[in-house]
Design an enzyme around this catalytic site. Sequence first.
Site, short mmCIF file in Angstrom:
data_model
loop_
_atom_site.label_atom_id
_atom_site.label_comp_id
_atom_site.label_asym_id
_atom_site.label_seq_id
_atom_site.Cartn_x
_atom_site.Cartn_y
_atom_site.Cartn_z
N TYR A 57 -5.78 -8.88 -2.60
CA TYR A 57 -4.76 -8.00 -2.04
C TYR A 57 -5.34 -6.63 -1.71
O TYR A 57 -6.13 -6.09 -2.46
CB TYR A 57 -3.61 -7.82 -3.05
CG TYR A 57 -2.93 -9.10 -3.45
CD1 TYR A 57 -3.00 -10.23 -2.66
CD2 TYR A 57 -2.20 -9.17 -4.63
CE1 TYR A 57 -2.37 -11.40 -3.02
CE2 TYR A 57 -1.55 -10.34 -5.01
CZ TYR A 57 -1.66 -11.46 -4.21
OH TYR A 57 -1.04 -12.61 -4.58
N GLU A 108 16.32 -5.14 -20.90
CA GLU A 108 17.24 -5.40 -19.79
C GLU A 108 18.00 -4.15 -19.37
O GLU A 108 18.67 -4.16 -18.33
CB GLU A 108 18.21 -6.53 -20.17
CG GLU A 108 17.49 -7.87 -20.25
CD GLU A 108 18.40 -9.02 -20.63
OE1 GLU A 108 19.63 -8.82 -20.69
OE2 GLU A 108 17.87 -10.12 -20.89
#
Length: 360
Positions: free
Chosen positions: A262, A339
Amino acid sequence: MLAALEGLDLEVTTGTGLSSVVAVLRGALPGPAVLLRGDMDGLPVTELSDEPARSEHDGVMHACGHDLHMAVLVGAARLLAARRSQLAGSVVLMFQPGEEGDHGARLMIEEGVLDAAGGRVVAGYALHVVSAMLPAGLVGCRPGTMLAAADQLFVTVRGRGGHGSMPHLAADPVTVAAEIVLALQVAVTRQFDALDPVVVSVGRITAGTTDNVIPATAEIAATVRTFSEEVHAVVGERLTRVAEHIAAAHGLTAEVRYVTGYPTTRNTPGEVDRVESVVSALMGPRGYLAAPTPMSGSADFSYVLAQVPGAYLGLGATPAGVDPTTAAYNHSALATFDEAALPVGAAVLAGLTLDRLAEG
Ligand SMILES: [Zn+2]
């Protein structure tokens, strides 16, 4: 995941070359298109945490938090769908597989994701959660290089096997391989600007079967990280030259395979300003961290940012009560993600979209 998008009135298409999903959300008013990306792949790691969201499959784990990226992108889609009447333009939701080394973003670009709304998107945004370094909910970004380029270097030193007692009758690839490993580090410090660095780590070196046999070949595998496209463009050739010529100096050969990975992930400065203002408006100024340096990880969202303006952000998800400096980082079998980062990520992606579309 498709079920999570149901009822949002999106134009959903699935990829042909891979298990990708593209969903286009049309605003009520005309305007340009903005792209939001979430990657979805897990890793071949057996999860060691005992949290409720633990992987149900041994040997496979969301060790890089890409499951949170899916949830964040669905959350952003819901927030934006609820504001459709004020939305001047379209949103391309890019649900992407194959980030962990398989160039999924490039394949989705080849399949037309940047033009999925009918014209080229004017900006692209993505984020990555981290299970350490940043407290949950903190957003970090910087202009220019955000992430490194990551290439692979494979060297096979070819000599001639023989008896360990008579190396002069053989051509020993082990000593030459050892010299190449060290010479790569010399090349890194002598041939490149220390302020535009190269990181080379040999992760694997293999040769031989026992102590008194000189093998015919030796193999080296290394990761090569760079932080500018100028250095990225020349590093492969220079490291190849070092390996080939050290082998030649000793009468052996080195076969080099350099695999370009990448590119560097580069953020558009004006878009980073937008990230700071959107995050500050949503979370307060202390919710934003101006990252002082790039990170040495890499991501294939770089392919998107090579073609359109935009930004790639880091989002803290260190579990509450855990020290970010010692928490298990992404890819660890012990990594756990808070979360509490989810609503922040969804709000930030939606906020960036609204802010960019308001510009026309
Ligand atoms: Zn990742």
